[in-house]
Design a protein around this motif. Sequence first.
Motif, PDB file in Angstrom:
ATOM      1  N   ASP A 289      -4.788   6.516   8.812  1.00 38.62           N
ATOM      2  CA  ASP A 289      -5.944   6.510   7.910  1.00 38.62           C
ATOM      3  C   ASP A 289      -6.956   5.496   8.425  1.00 38.62           C
ATOM      4  O   ASP A 289      -6.802   4.292   8.218  1.00 38.62           O
ATOM      5  CB  ASP A 289      -5.492   6.148   6.496  1.00 38.62           C
ATOM      6  CG  ASP A 289      -6.605   6.326   5.466  1.00 38.62           C
ATOM      7  OD1 ASP A 289      -7.776   6.496   5.864  1.00 38.62           O
ATOM      8  OD2 ASP A 289      -6.304   6.287   4.262  1.00 38.62           O
ATOM      9  N   CYS A 290      -7.984   5.980   9.110  1.00 35.25           N
ATOM     10  CA  CYS A 290      -8.938   5.041   9.695  1.00 35.25           C
ATOM     11  C   CYS A 290     -10.316   5.661   9.825  1.00 35.25           C
ATOM     12  O   CYS A 290     -10.500   6.866   9.687  1.00 35.25           O
ATOM     13  CB  CYS A 290      -8.455   4.543  11.062  1.00 35.25           C
ATOM     14  SG  CYS A 290      -8.660   5.751  12.392  1.00 35.25           S
TER      15      CYS A 290
ATOM     16  N   MET B  39      -1.070   4.067   6.577  1.00 36.15           N
ATOM     17  CA  MET B  39      -2.184   3.277   7.109  1.00 36.15           C
ATOM     18  C   MET B  39      -2.469   3.596   8.571  1.00 36.15           C
ATOM     19  O   MET B  39      -3.634   3.629   9.000  1.00 36.15           O
ATOM     20  CB  MET B  39      -1.867   1.789   6.946  1.00 36.15           C
ATOM     21  CG  MET B  39      -3.039   0.877   7.263  1.00 36.15           C
ATOM     22  SD  MET B  39      -2.609  -0.865   7.000  1.00 36.15           S
ATOM     23  CE  MET B  39      -4.175  -1.638   7.357  1.00 36.15           C
TER      24      MET B  39
ATOM     25  N   TYR C  66       0.834  -1.197   0.000  1.00 31.58           N
ATOM     26  CA  TYR C  66       0.000   0.000   0.000  1.00 31.58           C
ATOM     27  C   TYR C  66       0.874   1.254   0.000  1.00 31.58           C
ATOM     28  O   TYR C  66       2.079   1.185   0.310  1.00 31.58           O
ATOM     29  CB  TYR C  66      -0.963   0.008   1.183  1.00 31.58           C
ATOM     30  CG  TYR C  66      -0.318  -0.032   2.555  1.00 31.58           C
ATOM     31  CD1 TYR C  66      -0.020   1.138   3.239  1.00 31.58           C
ATOM     32  CD2 TYR C  66      -0.016  -1.242   3.173  1.00 31.58           C
ATOM     33  CE1 TYR C  66       0.565   1.115   4.493  1.00 31.58           C
ATOM     34  CE2 TYR C  66       0.556  -1.284   4.425  1.00 31.58           C
ATOM     35  CZ  TYR C  66       0.855  -0.108   5.087  1.00 31.58           C
ATOM     36  OH  TYR C  66       1.436  -0.141   6.322  1.00 31.58           O
TER      37      TYR C  66
ATOM     38  N   TYR D 175      -8.442   0.441  10.267  1.00 38.30           N
ATOM     39  CA  TYR D 175      -7.321   1.054   9.560  1.00 38.30           C
ATOM     40  C   TYR D 175      -7.343   0.607   8.105  1.00 38.30           C
ATOM     41  O   TYR D 175      -7.474  -0.581   7.809  1.00 38.30           O
ATOM     42  CB  TYR D 175      -6.000   0.674  10.231  1.00 38.30           C
ATOM     43  CG  TYR D 175      -5.868   1.282  11.604  1.00 38.30           C
ATOM     44  CD1 TYR D 175      -5.295   2.531  11.768  1.00 38.30           C
ATOM     45  CD2 TYR D 175      -6.358   0.619  12.726  1.00 38.30           C
ATOM     46  CE1 TYR D 175      -5.207   3.113  13.025  1.00 38.30           C
ATOM     47  CE2 TYR D 175      -6.273   1.197  13.984  1.00 38.30           C
ATOM     48  CZ  TYR D 175      -5.697   2.445  14.130  1.00 38.30           C
ATOM     49  OH  TYR D 175      -5.619   3.018  15.374  1.00 38.30           O
ATOM     50  N   ARG D 176      -7.190   1.573   7.195  1.00 39.65           N
ATOM     51  CA  ARG D 176      -7.353   1.304   5.773  1.00 39.65           C
ATOM     52  C   ARG D 176      -6.027   1.368   5.029  1.00 39.65           C
ATOM     53  O   ARG D 176      -5.255   2.314   5.193  1.00 39.65           O
ATOM     54  CB  ARG D 176      -8.332   2.327   5.172  1.00 39.65           C
ATOM     55  CG  ARG D 176      -9.663   2.370   5.896  1.00 39.65           C
ATOM     56  CD  ARG D 176     -10.582   3.428   5.326  1.00 39.65           C
ATOM     57  NE  ARG D 176     -10.105   4.790   5.597  1.00 39.65           N
ATOM     58  CZ  ARG D 176     -10.848   5.889   5.424  1.00 39.65           C
ATOM     59  NH1 ARG D 176     -12.095   5.774   4.998  1.00 39.65           N
ATOM     60  NH2 ARG D 176     -10.364   7.087   5.677  1.00 39.65           N
ATOM     61  N   ALA D 177      -5.780   0.362   4.211  1.00 39.48           N
ATOM     62  CA  ALA D 177      -4.608   0.345   3.335  1.00 39.48           C
ATOM     63  C   ALA D 177      -5.082   0.566   1.905  1.00 39.48           C
ATOM     64  O   ALA D 177      -5.970  -0.148   1.419  1.00 39.48           O
ATOM     65  CB  ALA D 177      -3.881  -0.994   3.439  1.00 39.48           C
TER      66      ALA D 177
END
Length: 215
Positions: A62-63, A59, A55, A81-83
């Motif tokens: 970024d959530c 990360m 990614y 948490y977003r990848a």
Amino acid sequence: MKFVIAKNGLILSLFAVITSGLIALTYFGTQEKIEHQHQLTLLKILDELVPRNSYTNEMQRDCVLVTSVDYLGSKTAHHIYRATKDDLPVAAVIETTAPNGYSGRIELVVGIKDQSTVTGVRVLNHKETPGLGDKIDLRISDWVLGFTDQTLTTENAKNWSVKKDGGQFDQFTGATITPRAVVGAVKRAVEYYQLNHDAIFSASNECRSQSAIQG
């Protein structure tokens, strides 16, 4: 006499001010160290569950915050948490709770990619019995690694239980409740991800300046 009293009062006041200042400096210095340690713990867990080279975003910053008693086990808001890579979804790491451990709540995180594939699971906090239920902890045994690369589909959903219940996951000798609780929590986390995938990745970032995972 009044002068002596006033002098002593002034000295005590100055001492109180200086002491308060030192306590405040110590507090803020300690908080900074604690926050730094939390960030290191968070990065370590995320790196274990989602390879960093897969990614391009930050990360750990970024959530989204979500609440689901049915799927995530409590009324507490959980972080996801977003990848992403070039703004496209890659994977997510979901905080979740198994409310039905033998000795209470079990807090864990679940990494998921491709809608249904588990990249890994880590138990963060628990109070399970030493020598029995604590085998869910990676520091004690590798049992939790059995979730890695498992997929959840409509066809294999019945396999997502411990062997004693007809599923594919091992239970512990003398301790079935704990692994049963963890398997159920992981399954529900994947189901939540499948149902809310698009909403998770389209939601506004709620995590730019904070860390949440604590080991």
